[in-house]
Design a protein around this motif. Structure first.
Motif, PDB file in Angstrom:
ATOM      1  N   GLU A  43       0.889  -1.033   0.017  1.00  0.00           N
ATOM      2  CA  GLU A  43       0.166  -0.128  -0.064  1.00  0.00           C
ATOM      3  C   GLU A  43       0.849   1.087   0.051  1.00  0.00           C
ATOM      4  O   GLU A  43       0.372   2.285  -0.461  1.00  0.00           O
ATOM      5  N   ASP A  44       2.142   1.224   0.537  1.00  0.00           N
ATOM      6  CA  ASP A  44       2.901   2.490   0.474  1.00  0.00           C
ATOM      7  C   ASP A  44       3.615   2.634  -0.599  1.00  0.00           C
ATOM      8  O   ASP A  44       4.579   3.621  -1.205  1.00  0.00           O
ATOM      9  N   GLY A  45       3.012   1.953  -1.882  1.00  0.00           N
ATOM     10  CA  GLY A  45       3.746   2.090  -3.093  1.00  0.00           C
ATOM     11  C   GLY A  45       5.012   1.366  -3.485  1.00  0.00           C
ATOM     12  O   GLY A  45       5.462   1.313  -4.592  1.00  0.00           O
ATOM     13  N   SER A  46       5.550   0.653  -2.596  1.00  0.00           N
ATOM     14  CA  SER A  46       6.710  -0.166  -2.746  1.00  0.00           C
ATOM     15  C   SER A  46       6.365  -1.676  -3.024  1.00  0.00           C
ATOM     16  O   SER A  46       5.143  -1.976  -3.022  1.00  0.00           O
ATOM     17  N   ASN A  47       7.347  -2.281  -3.484  1.00  0.00           N
ATOM     18  CA  ASN A  47       7.239  -3.698  -4.130  1.00  0.00           C
ATOM     19  C   ASN A  47       8.143  -4.674  -2.955  1.00  0.00           C
ATOM     20  O   ASN A  47       8.942  -4.142  -2.363  1.00  0.00           O
ATOM     21  N   CYS A  48       7.543  -5.711  -3.151  1.00  0.00           N
ATOM     22  CA  CYS A  48       8.609  -6.834  -2.273  1.00  0.00           C
ATOM     23  C   CYS A  48       8.668  -8.068  -3.091  1.00  0.00           C
ATOM     24  O   CYS A  48       7.678  -8.481  -3.490  1.00  0.00           O
ATOM     25  N   ARG A  49       9.786  -8.577  -3.194  1.00  0.00           N
ATOM     26  CA  ARG A  49      10.090  -9.810  -3.589  1.00  0.00           C
ATOM     27  C   ARG A  49      10.782 -10.878  -2.756  1.00  0.00           C
ATOM     28  O   ARG A  49      11.434 -10.501  -1.934  1.00  0.00           O
ATOM     29  N   ALA A  50       9.958 -11.986  -2.657  1.00  0.00           N
ATOM     30  CA  ALA A  50      10.083 -12.900  -1.813  1.00  0.00           C
ATOM     31  C   ALA A  50      10.067 -14.352  -2.390  1.00  0.00           C
ATOM     32  O   ALA A  50       9.131 -14.547  -3.387  1.00  0.00           O
ATOM     33  N   ALA A  51      10.835 -15.079  -1.947  1.00  0.00           N
ATOM     34  CA  ALA A  51      10.790 -16.589  -2.434  1.00  0.00           C
ATOM     35  C   ALA A  51       9.565 -17.426  -2.115  1.00  0.00           C
ATOM     36  O   ALA A  51       9.105 -18.030  -2.777  1.00  0.00           O
ATOM     37  N   THR A  52       9.159 -16.970  -1.012  1.00  0.00           N
ATOM     38  CA  THR A  52       7.965 -17.640  -0.207  1.00  0.00           C
ATOM     39  C   THR A  52       7.173 -16.466   0.272  1.00  0.00           C
ATOM     40  O   THR A  52       7.532 -15.446   0.860  1.00  0.00           O
ATOM     41  N   ILE A  53       5.818 -16.623   0.365  1.00  0.00           N
ATOM     42  CA  ILE A  53       4.830 -15.642   1.006  1.00  0.00           C
ATOM     43  C   ILE A  53       3.978 -16.759   2.132  1.00  0.00           C
ATOM     44  O   ILE A  53       3.766 -17.993   1.784  1.00  0.00           O
ATOM     45  N   VAL A  54       3.500 -15.937   2.971  1.00  0.00           N
ATOM     46  CA  VAL A  54       2.825 -16.562   4.200  1.00  0.00           C
ATOM     47  C   VAL A  54       1.524 -15.764   4.214  1.00  0.00           C
ATOM     48  O   VAL A  54       1.728 -14.513   4.569  1.00  0.00           O
TER      49      VAL A  54
END
Ligand SMILES: Cc1cc2nc3c(=O)[nH]c(=O)nc-3n(C[C@H](O)[C@H](O)[C@H](O)COP(=O)(O)OP(=O)(O)OC[C@H]3O[C@@H](n4cnc5c(N)ncnc54)[C@H](O)[C@@H]3O)c2cc1C
Length: 399
Positions: free
Chosen positions: A208-219
């Motif tokens: 929501e803050d406009g950033s992105n996140c890359r993650a090998a896994t999500i929970v």
């Protein structure tokens, strides 16, 4: 897995945990403890939803909702008993583990019966529980009142579980989140995860803050929102939001020294360390709907019939509460799964996406979280959790 360089506004982590209730905070803690880089994103503040609004009951016996629909349904619910057995130990050591007072008290719990039919149901329940390894005893009314003189004359019998009790819901998720941050997890509040996309290297999320996140896994640990977040990941899971009602009386001298539940009526009672008696146990609150779609952003509406029914049940079982003024009544929203068993594991047709949700996830929260963290880390959980695998609902997703 090695990821390509990220744009400047993108965080790269091992695991993105979505939801800062008890489950998300606890999963973040167990993953950070194992050395993972974790980002915990919460759309509101930590512990604002079910994990901070619940009754704080640590109930290891089968609950009323699990036994009210007959023996077969109770047998199905008893398949979650390995989680109950683990949880009773987990709570006993949690304050020490997190280095924080959590109001944990395990002085035992009664599930009471007021009719011969309820006594029979209790007897079947105790048999099922004992067969699954839980210590419960069926006591007659006189023995029940000898141990708990505050219980009323209408009680014919009760099942007693010596490890049941309570913890303070205002403290537990916060303690986990703080412990996760101390171990290096990053926390972002007021920061909803708005999109999820599968990439060659795992997952990419917009925040929501406009950033992105890359993650090998999500929970996905989004409580009543978990079904909607799973849909963002491209999967359909039968997670239903349920509105519930809670009442707190004004403080009184010590009165209710155990957890008290009922075998034939919706009721749970306990007294907090400050002296308020908390009364709940599954009385419904009305979910708001817009064109047939539940609005998860609005607090469920209080139903006066629930308040009256809950208080009548409480006063019948513990006559002393009838004289206590009501201080506060509130509603909250929890998640239930179609077959009453939790969802713990990798989401169908969405590799690298994991979920933990289901009923009684305050009592069972530390256990759900430990087991899920093991799964995310590729380790075998401490007991067999295959029956809670979300893949049992894989046919709901057409991929
Ligand atoms: C009134 C009431 C009484 C209860 N009593 C008991 C009890 O006595 N004992 C018991 O064992 N259980 C009880 N429960 C159930 C228990 O509270 C829940 O099962 C448990 O707290 C669920 O924890 P959670 O972390 O999964 O969900 P929550 O605490 O609801 O946390 C989920 C979080 O996810 C966040 N979120 C949602 N979508 C997003 C998104 N897109 N991005 C980022 N964040 C998102 C939400 O804001 C929320 O903070 C009760 C529930 C209620 C409502």
């Amino acid at each position: 897995m090695k990821q390509p360089p990220a744009p400047a506004d993108s965080r790269v982590v091992d695991t993105l945990v979505i939801g800062g209730g008890l489950l998300g905070s606890a999963v973040a803690y167990y993953l950070a403890q194992a050395g993972s880089r974790v980002l915990l994103a919460e759309k509101d503040q930590i512990n604002r939803q079910a994990s901070g609004q619940n009754a704080g009951s640590l109930h290891f016996q089968l609950e009323y909702r699990m036994i009210e629909n007959g023996l077969e349904a109770a047998r199905k619910a008893a398949e979650a008993m390995p989680l109950h057995l683990h949880a009773q130990q987990a709570w006993a050591g949690l304050e020490q583990e997190l280095g924080s007072p959590l109001g944990v008290a395990q002085h035992g719990g009664f599930m009471v019966a007021e009719t011969p039919q309820q006594v029979e149901r209790l007897a079947q329940k105790v048999e099922l529980e004992r067969a699954s390894g839980l210590v419960t005893d069926l006591l007659d009314g006189d023995e029940v009142r000898r141990r708990a003189p505050y219980l009323g004359p209408s009680i014919l019998a009760a099942a007693f579980c010596p490890t049941e009790g309570k913890a303070d819901p205002r403290r537990c998720a916060l303690a986990y989140a703080n412990a996760a941050v101390r171990l290096g997890a990053e926390l972002r509040t007021a920061c909803s995860v708005t999109t999820l996309a599968r990439t060659a290297h795992g997952w990419q999320a917009s925040l929501e803050d406009g950033s992105n996140c890359r993650a090998a896994t999500i929970v996905i640990a989004a409580g009543a929102w978990s079904g909607r977040v799973a849909q963002m990941a491209g999967t359909v899971l039968p997670v239903s939001p349920v509105g519930l009602t809670m009442t707190a009386t004004a403080r009184s001298a010590p009165l209710v020294s155990h957890l008290v539940q009922h075998a034939g009526r919706r009721l749970s009672m306990k007294q907090t360390g400050e002296g308020n008696v908390l009364i709940g146990g599954g009385w419904p609150a009305r979910l708001h709907q817009e064109h047939g779609i539940v609005d998860l952003e609005r607090k469920p509406e209080l139903l006066l019939s629930s308040l009256a029914g809950n208080m009548a049940a409480a006063a019948s079982v513990v006559p002393g509460v009838a004289h206590l003024p009501v201080l506060r009544v509130w509603t909250g929203m929890t998640a239930l799964i179609a077959d009453q068993l939790p969802l713990i594991g990798e989401v169908p047709r969405a590799p690298g996406a994991f979920i933990a949700t289901g009923g009684s996830a305050f009592t069972l929260g530390p256990t759900y979280a430990r087991v899920l963290a093991d799964k995310v880390l590729g380790k075998s959980p401490v007991f067999d959790v295959s029956r809670y695998d979300p893949n049992r609902f894989a046919s709901l997703t057409f991929a």
